[in-house]
Scaffold this motif. Sequence first.
Motif, PDB file in Angstrom:
ATOM      1  N   ASP A  47       0.829  -1.214   0.000  1.00 24.59           N
ATOM      2  CA  ASP A  47       0.000   0.000   0.000  1.00 24.59           C
ATOM      3  C   ASP A  47       0.859   1.259   0.000  1.00 24.59           C
ATOM      4  O   ASP A  47       0.598   2.205  -0.756  1.00 24.59           O
ATOM      5  N   ASP A  48       1.878   1.286   0.849  1.00 19.05           N
ATOM      6  CA  ASP A  48       2.771   2.453   0.902  1.00 19.05           C
ATOM      7  C   ASP A  48       3.399   2.715  -0.459  1.00 19.05           C
ATOM      8  O   ASP A  48       3.469   3.861  -0.925  1.00 19.05           O
ATOM      9  N   SER A  49       3.853   1.646  -1.102  1.00 20.54           N
ATOM     10  CA  SER A  49       4.503   1.788  -2.407  1.00 20.54           C
ATOM     11  C   SER A  49       3.513   2.246  -3.476  1.00 20.54           C
ATOM     12  O   SER A  49       3.863   3.033  -4.359  1.00 20.54           O
ATOM     13  N   THR A  50       2.275   1.749  -3.389  1.00 17.56           N
ATOM     14  CA  THR A  50       1.256   2.124  -4.372  1.00 17.56           C
ATOM     15  C   THR A  50       0.972   3.624  -4.325  1.00 17.56           C
ATOM     16  O   THR A  50       0.979   4.308  -5.360  1.00 17.56           O
ATOM     17  N   TYR A  51       0.722   4.138  -3.137  1.00 17.44           N
ATOM     18  CA  TYR A  51       0.410   5.564  -2.990  1.00 17.44           C
ATOM     19  C   TYR A  51       1.618   6.438  -3.345  1.00 17.44           C
ATOM     20  O   TYR A  51       1.481   7.478  -3.999  1.00 17.44           O
ATOM     21  N   THR A  52       2.794   6.026  -2.889  1.00 17.04           N
ATOM     22  CA  THR A  52       3.992   6.821  -3.152  1.00 17.04           C
ATOM     23  C   THR A  52       4.324   6.837  -4.637  1.00 17.04           C
ATOM     24  O   THR A  52       4.690   7.882  -5.193  1.00 17.04           O
ATOM     25  N   GLU A 164      13.384  -2.710   3.957  1.00 20.45           N
ATOM     26  CA  GLU A 164      14.644  -1.968   3.814  1.00 20.45           C
ATOM     27  C   GLU A 164      14.715  -1.282   2.454  1.00 20.45           C
ATOM     28  O   GLU A 164      15.184  -0.136   2.351  1.00 20.45           O
ATOM     29  N   ARG A 165      14.238  -1.968   1.410  1.00 21.59           N
ATOM     30  CA  ARG A 165      14.213  -1.359   0.074  1.00 21.59           C
ATOM     31  C   ARG A 165      13.297  -0.148   0.056  1.00 21.59           C
ATOM     32  O   ARG A 165      13.631   0.887  -0.545  1.00 21.59           O
ATOM     33  N   TYR A 166      12.145  -0.273   0.704  1.00 21.75           N
ATOM     34  CA  TYR A 166      11.213   0.858   0.746  1.00 21.75           C
ATOM     35  C   TYR A 166      11.855   2.050   1.459  1.00 21.75           C
ATOM     36  O   TYR A 166      11.783   3.190   0.975  1.00 21.75           O
ATOM     37  N   ASN A 167      12.492   1.802   2.597  1.00 22.56           N
ATOM     38  CA  ASN A 167      13.113   2.890   3.359  1.00 22.56           C
ATOM     39  C   ASN A 167      14.224   3.572   2.560  1.00 22.56           C
ATOM     40  O   ASN A 167      14.365   4.803   2.591  1.00 22.56           O
ATOM     41  N   LEU A 168      15.012   2.782   1.834  1.00 21.72           N
ATOM     42  CA  LEU A 168      16.085   3.353   1.018  1.00 21.72           C
ATOM     43  C   LEU A 168      15.527   4.197  -0.116  1.00 21.72           C
ATOM     44  O   LEU A 168      16.076   5.261  -0.446  1.00 21.72           O
ATOM     45  N   LEU A 169      14.430   3.729  -0.723  1.00 18.45           N
ATOM     46  CA  LEU A 169      13.813   4.500  -1.803  1.00 18.45           C
ATOM     47  C   LEU A 169      13.270   5.831  -1.286  1.00 18.45           C
ATOM     48  O   LEU A 169      13.383   6.860  -1.962  1.00 18.45           O
ATOM     49  N   VAL A 170      12.677   5.819  -0.098  1.00 11.80           N
ATOM     50  CA  VAL A 170      12.165   7.058   0.493  1.00 11.80           C
ATOM     51  C   VAL A 170      13.305   8.052   0.717  1.00 11.80           C
ATOM     52  O   VAL A 170      13.174   9.247   0.444  1.00 11.80           O
TER      53      VAL A 170
END
Length: 202
Positions: A47-52, A164-170
Amino acid sequence: ERRGCPSWVGTAFWRLFSITNNLAIGGGAMGGTETETLVTECRQIQDDSTYTAEAHHIIGCALSKRAFGMKLTPALITVASAFVLLMGWSGGEGKPNWAAWVTLVSGIVTTLSVIMEPEKLARSHLFAAKAFTVLKHDARVAHESFRYFMSESEFFNNVKLLRERYNLLVQSSPATNEQAFEKARLRVKSDIHEADFRSSAP
């Protein structure tokens, strides 16, 4: 001559032993509360990735249009200035020199384009949108399909890597804004990204 058991017998016995052992320790694809916790985290990442991703896509498209306008405007002004000069409308004594004014405007627009770098920012946002989209699908397939072929430990490591991948992308992506996020929220809520086969319609 004495013969041993066929190889498939040993393989079947070993698989049965592994499944029984996993059930005994509460692990494997048949895990309970721990596995459901990991599934919930996977869905959160999805969900976080979809919205972002959607927010970055909206900003990137807007910046691409702005960059195109900033490139096109000076070219049109240059053509208009040349036309004015050819037609002799540049103004005489005591009259405003329109060619000089439009050339000045063209220079201002070009300067703003260099300073603001909308094209570079657009590429950054669109790249981030693609990266978050890939992560979204990785998170989805992890909890919908792959987890049934993993042990609980493997699933845990997979989910940890996704977070971890999500945090790095942010950390590495350009910032979004509230307006873009609100548009993204409305688009996602309209099920625009929902696959056809998941639709309840016949």
